[in-house]
Write an enzyme that holds these catalytic residues in place. Structure first.
Site, mmCIF file in Angstrom:
data_model
loop_
_atom_site.group_PDB
_atom_site.id
_atom_site.type_symbol
_atom_site.label_atom_id
_atom_site.label_comp_id
_atom_site.label_asym_id
_atom_site.label_seq_id
_atom_site.Cartn_x
_atom_site.Cartn_y
_atom_site.Cartn_z
ATOM 1 N N CYS A 1 39.314 55.614 -8.109
ATOM 2 C CA CYS A 1 37.891 55.306 -8.066
ATOM 3 C C CYS A 1 37.312 55.213 -9.482
ATOM 4 O O CYS A 1 37.622 56.016 -10.356
ATOM 5 C CB CYS A 1 37.077 56.331 -7.297
ATOM 6 S SG CYS A 1 37.597 56.510 -5.603
ATOM 7 N N ARG B 10 41.223 51.283 -11.489
ATOM 8 C CA ARG B 10 41.192 52.655 -10.979
ATOM 9 C C ARG B 10 41.172 52.694 -9.446
ATOM 10 O O ARG B 10 41.312 53.748 -8.844
ATOM 11 C CB ARG B 10 39.951 53.374 -11.494
ATOM 12 C CG ARG B 10 39.896 53.491 -12.995
ATOM 13 C CD ARG B 10 38.637 54.194 -13.408
ATOM 14 N NE ARG B 10 38.656 55.583 -13.020
ATOM 15 C CZ ARG B 10 39.165 56.559 -13.750
ATOM 16 N NH1 ARG B 10 39.700 56.299 -14.911
ATOM 17 N NH2 ARG B 10 39.133 57.803 -13.324
ATOM 18 N N TRP C 174 39.404 53.777 -4.476
ATOM 19 C CA TRP C 174 40.788 53.969 -4.043
ATOM 20 C C TRP C 174 40.707 55.007 -2.936
ATOM 21 O O TRP C 174 40.422 56.184 -3.197
ATOM 22 C CB TRP C 174 41.646 54.470 -5.207
ATOM 23 C CG TRP C 174 43.105 54.566 -4.894
ATOM 24 C CD1 TRP C 174 44.027 53.563 -4.927
ATOM 25 C CD2 TRP C 174 43.831 55.740 -4.515
ATOM 26 N NE1 TRP C 174 45.270 54.034 -4.583
ATOM 27 C CE2 TRP C 174 45.174 55.368 -4.320
ATOM 28 C CE3 TRP C 174 43.480 57.071 -4.307
ATOM 29 C CZ2 TRP C 174 46.161 56.264 -3.940
ATOM 30 C CZ3 TRP C 174 44.466 57.976 -3.919
ATOM 31 C CH2 TRP C 174 45.791 57.569 -3.749
ATOM 32 N N ASN D 21 33.855 60.033 -7.737
ATOM 33 C CA ASN D 21 35.286 59.939 -8.009
ATOM 34 C C ASN D 21 35.839 61.352 -7.932
ATOM 35 O O ASN D 21 35.325 62.248 -8.587
ATOM 36 C CB ASN D 21 35.516 59.355 -9.414
ATOM 37 C CG ASN D 21 36.972 59.458 -9.840
ATOM 38 O OD1 ASN D 21 37.866 59.383 -9.001
ATOM 39 N ND2 ASN D 21 37.197 59.637 -11.127
ATOM 40 N N GLY D 22 36.881 61.542 -7.124
ATOM 41 C CA GLY D 22 37.471 62.880 -7.004
ATOM 42 C C GLY D 22 37.651 63.238 -5.547
ATOM 43 O O GLY D 22 37.601 62.367 -4.668
ATOM 44 N N GLU E 296 63.140 54.193 -14.941
ATOM 45 C CA GLU E 296 61.887 53.512 -15.241
ATOM 46 C C GLU E 296 61.950 52.048 -14.774
ATOM 47 O O GLU E 296 60.990 51.520 -14.208
ATOM 48 C CB GLU E 296 61.577 53.615 -16.742
ATOM 49 C CG GLU E 296 60.359 52.846 -17.213
ATOM 50 C CD GLU E 296 59.060 53.195 -16.470
ATOM 51 O OE1 GLU E 296 59.029 54.164 -15.715
ATOM 52 O OE2 GLU E 296 58.086 52.445 -16.648
ATOM 53 N N LYS F 269 59.364 50.458 -12.095
ATOM 54 C CA LYS F 269 58.535 49.302 -12.470
ATOM 55 C C LYS F 269 58.684 48.202 -11.434
ATOM 56 O O LYS F 269 57.719 47.615 -11.000
ATOM 57 C CB LYS F 269 59.004 48.808 -13.856
ATOM 58 C CG LYS F 269 57.961 48.199 -14.712
ATOM 59 C CD LYS F 269 57.074 49.181 -15.438
ATOM 60 C CE LYS F 269 56.527 50.280 -14.635
ATOM 61 N NZ LYS F 269 55.911 51.370 -15.289
ATOM 62 N N GLU G 178 57.081 49.197 -7.919
ATOM 63 C CA GLU G 178 55.627 49.336 -7.812
ATOM 64 C C GLU G 178 54.896 47.997 -7.859
ATOM 65 O O GLU G 178 53.846 47.865 -7.253
ATOM 66 C CB GLU G 178 55.057 50.332 -8.836
ATOM 67 C CG GLU G 178 54.968 49.864 -10.267
ATOM 68 C CD GLU G 178 54.219 50.872 -11.154
ATOM 69 O OE1 GLU G 178 54.634 51.033 -12.302
ATOM 70 O OE2 GLU G 178 53.242 51.476 -10.709
ATOM 71 N N HIS H 84 79.845 58.677 -4.568
ATOM 72 C CA HIS H 84 79.672 59.882 -3.746
ATOM 73 C C HIS H 84 78.717 59.623 -2.591
ATOM 74 O O HIS H 84 78.139 60.556 -2.047
ATOM 75 C CB HIS H 84 79.208 61.046 -4.622
ATOM 76 C CG HIS H 84 80.203 61.374 -5.696
ATOM 77 N ND1 HIS H 84 81.390 62.012 -5.415
ATOM 78 C CD2 HIS H 84 80.219 61.090 -7.014
ATOM 79 C CE1 HIS H 84 82.082 62.122 -6.541
ATOM 80 N NE2 HIS H 84 81.396 61.566 -7.524
ATOM 81 N N LYS I 111 45.368 53.430 -11.172
ATOM 82 C CA LYS I 111 45.869 53.723 -12.513
ATOM 83 C C LYS I 111 45.850 55.216 -12.825
ATOM 84 O O LYS I 111 46.781 55.757 -13.375
ATOM 85 C CB LYS I 111 45.003 52.968 -13.524
ATOM 86 C CG LYS I 111 45.411 53.156 -14.967
ATOM 87 C CD LYS I 111 46.600 52.311 -15.300
ATOM 88 C CE LYS I 111 47.094 52.503 -16.713
ATOM 89 N NZ LYS I 111 48.511 52.141 -16.807
HETATM 90 O O1 M6R Z 1 48.239 58.743 -16.605
HETATM 91 P P1 M6R Z 1 49.611 59.302 -16.416
HETATM 92 O O2 M6R Z 1 50.576 58.861 -17.439
HETATM 93 O O3 M6R Z 1 49.596 60.809 -16.260
HETATM 94 O O4 M6R Z 1 50.082 58.730 -15.021
HETATM 95 C C1 M6R Z 1 51.293 59.121 -14.452
HETATM 96 C C2 M6R Z 1 51.746 58.151 -13.384
HETATM 97 O O5 M6R Z 1 50.795 58.078 -12.365
HETATM 98 C C3 M6R Z 1 51.978 56.746 -13.947
HETATM 99 O O6 M6R Z 1 52.893 56.770 -14.985
HETATM 100 C C4 M6R Z 1 52.484 55.813 -12.842
HETATM 101 O O7 M6R Z 1 53.751 56.193 -12.430
HETATM 102 C C5 M6R Z 1 52.469 54.369 -13.348
HETATM 103 N N1 M6R Z 1 51.688 53.557 -12.486
HETATM 104 C C6 M6R Z 1 53.796 53.732 -13.376
HETATM 105 O O8 M6R Z 1 53.742 52.458 -13.895
#
Ligand code: M6R
Length: 609
Positions: A2, A27, A75, A99-100, A480, A484, A487, A503, A604
């Site tokens: 949010c 957000r 969100w 937000n929260g 990673e 990537k 997502e 295994h 985000k």
């Molecule tokens: O703001 P942060 O780095 O603490 O966020 C952590 C994760 O939410 C963030 O890295 C998330 O996995 C990304 N969307 C990945 O691309």
């Protein structure tokens, strides 16, 4: 999680709110809404969907005319994305954006229902609006303060009281909120990019402080309702940094910004050819005393920690644990005085990472934050702080933040190894000099591998599932790569330590299944190649990311596609090798018709548990 905005001034409020929200859409983007004072009445327009849906609705129903208002991009947490669950939410005399998460909203809802209040949405936010309205006593600040005593959880609120059409109010606990100021106007926002078009000057609202915004200026009170003076901050990001700058998406723009981001992050931290983190509060004396390191983070930031583990253990020879923040915080972890806990976070507001930081401090550990967002909660609460200087990262998929987190992990590992006397000053200088060459290597990969990755992406778009494999640092990196891809493309993928496949997981391989192998570590390349042969002989389509040196040695037919990257010091290879994985994920998402900047179900900044 949010985005909230607010405006008081002389401009067309609706335009300002929608523009500010467009910078916060990362957000949350399942619904959006605004509320504006028009002739003394609060006019609300909100809708399920993206900001464009709100724009369309405003065109259809007509924009509320006024100069004071609040806005929200959502969100969903409580209640599905729908018009009725969208913010703003109202009681008879109060309208808010939030937000929260209000943890005790069910009890409060029950309490208010018993007092005759009715609710139309499923949200926790409407409960706050009704509570404010119920407690309203003609004095907004006292009413807000009174309500805060009842609220459990996290919140940043923008509030309008019908009786006060010349002002808005803002308050926060845990969730971030800034108050921007310019000549004759002021703003609230969840994040700096929202206000950059209008001003770079802002105040950081602290926990439990309440702000009042009028056209004449802003005033603040602390939790005891005493007036306070706050330090004015100036954002060092400009508008351009928060715009797409000709790229179709923020994700590819941010991938392209990586060489500069690394340079900006490492250069000021190198003196006389050696790492120098003294400005961040990190001294040889302190480093010498740590007996272990625990790295705690979420998602991509946690993956940067995985690379950090390999590098720190290799160079400084002390044990390093890496933990997912949401696990660490509920596991009674073993950290105490003499241990260093590193929290990595782009936003500096991730709820689980923040809780992990607080727990580590409570247990007596020394904490170091590696954070991108200036002035964020994690940055402020840690004992030591290294900022990654990546600039604003807008795309939900983290790229340039990750690469700068890696760069900082290297600098830190070098400095720790020097302090522990496990590497000589000459060796450290050699490593630093190799690190300084990495931005050029990353640029080389961007310039030379993009077309190939774009082509390979066309071969991935119809896959149901993928595997990423590697050993050692390549395994840490493949985690990673896999995140990537999944997502942004919504294709299922897993990362596996290549030697572990046999295994169990190798039974998944069948005809045509893509396997992305990373092989950059000379001493274990033959082992990884054996694993590649194993999956290939079971029908996998292999995409190999390897050094040019490795590619020259490859036997014909081992991989279906090879992405060659320049060889640098082996320890540093993850920084260069992640780039083709990012580009591959980007084009796979685009080819599948997804918007990589706003992947479904994600936001985000994850400021809720
Ligand atoms: O703001 P942060 O780095 O603490 O966020 C952590 C994760 O939410 C963030 O890295 C998330 O996995 C990304 N969307 C990945 O691309």
């Amino acid at each position: 999680m949010c985005g909230i905005v607010g405006y008081v001034g002389t401009k067309d409020c609706c335009d300002v709110l929608v523009n500010a929200l467009s910078k916060l859409e990362y957000r949350g983007y399942d619904s959006a809404g605004i509320a504006v004072f028009e002739n003394g009445e609060i006019e609300t327009v909100k809708t399920q969907g993206k900001l464009d849906d709100l724009r369309n609705k405003l065109d259809t129903v007509g924009k509320p005319q006024g100069h004071i208002g609040i806005g929200h991009t959502r969100w969903a947490t409580h209640g599905e994305p729908s018009d009725v669950n969208s913010h703003p939410h109202s009681g008879a005399r109060v309208t808010i954006v939030h937000n929260g998460i209000i943890e005790n909203y069910i009890e409060l809802k029950e309490y208010l229902t018993n007092k005759g209040r009715t609710f139309i949405s499923e949200t926790d936010t409407e409960v706050v609006a009704q509570l404010l309205d119920y407690k309203y006593n003609g004095d907004p600040i006292k009413t807000i303060d009174d309500c805060m005593a009842d609220l459990k959880g996290s919140f940043a609120l923008g509030i309008m009281f019908k009786d006060f059409p010349d002002r808005i109010f803002a308050v926060r606990r845990e969730s971030p909120l800034i108050v921007g100021v310019a000549e004759g106007e002021c703003f609230i926002a969840s994040d700096v990019p929202a206000i950059l078009k209008y001003t770079r000057d802002y105040y950081l609202l602290e926990h439990n402080e309440i702000a009042t915004l009028t056209a004449d200026g802003t005033s603040f009170v602390n939790e005891y309702l005493e007036p306070i003076t706050k330090e004015l901050k100036t954002a060092d990001w400009d508008m351009e940094a928060a715009e797409k700058g000709g790229y179709p998406h923020f994700m590819i723009k941010e991938i392209n910004e990586q060489p500069t981001a690394i340079k900006t992050t490492i250069t000021p931290r190198i003196k006389n050819g050696l790492p120098c983190l003294e400005e961040c509060g990190i001294t040889t004396e302190k480093l010498k005393k740590f007996k272990s390191v625990t790295i705690v983070a979420c998602g991509t930031a946690m993956h940067a920690g995985m690379v950090g583990k390999y590098v720190i253990e290799d160079l400084a020879r002390i044990p390093v644990n890496v933990d997912i923040a949401s696990e660490f915080r509920y596991r009674n972890p073993i950290v105490s005085e003499g241990d260093l806990v590193i929290i990595i976070s782009q936003s500096g507001e991730t709820a689980d990472s923040l809780a992990a930081l607080r727990l580590a401090k409570q247990k007596g550990a020394t904490t170091l934050a590696i954070v991108n967002a200036k002035g964020s909660s994690i940055a402020r609460e840690a004992d030591m702080l290294i900022y990654t200087l990546a600039g604003p990262e807008i795309a939900v998929a983290s790229t340039k933040a990750y690469i700068t987190q890696l760069s900082v992990m290297y600098l830190f590992a070098f400095e720790l190894a020097l302090a522990k006397e496990t590497v000589s000053s000459a060796e450290c200088k050699r490593l630093v000099s190799a690190l300084l060459k990495i931005p050029d290597a990353v640029q080389y990969v961007i310039d030379n591998c993009e077309e190939k990755c774009k082509f390979i992406a066309t071969k991935l778009i119809n896959a149901d599932s993928l595997l990423y494999i590697g050993r050692g640092l390549d395994y840490a990196l493949s985690m990673e790569g896999s995140l990537k891809l999944k997502e942004v493309s919504y294709i299922h993928s897993e990362s596996y330590a290549a030697g572990e496949l046999k295994h169990g997981t190798i039974s998944l391989i069948d005809d045509g299944m893509p396997v992305i192998a990373v092989a950059t570590q000379t001493d274990i390349i033959p082992k990884t190649i054996s694993n590649i042969v194993e999956v290939k002989s079971r029908g996998a389509k292999v995409i190999l990311v390897c050094t040019d040196a490795c590619a020259r040695e490859l036997k014909e037919g081992i991989a279906d596609y090879v992405v060659e990257i320049p060889h640098s010091d082996e320890l540093l290879m993850p920084i260069t090798a992640v780039v083709p994985l990012q580009i591959l994920a980007y084009y796979t998402a685009v080819d599948r018709g997804n918007n990589p900047d706003m992947p479904k179900n994600l936001a985000k900044s994850v400021t809720v548990e």
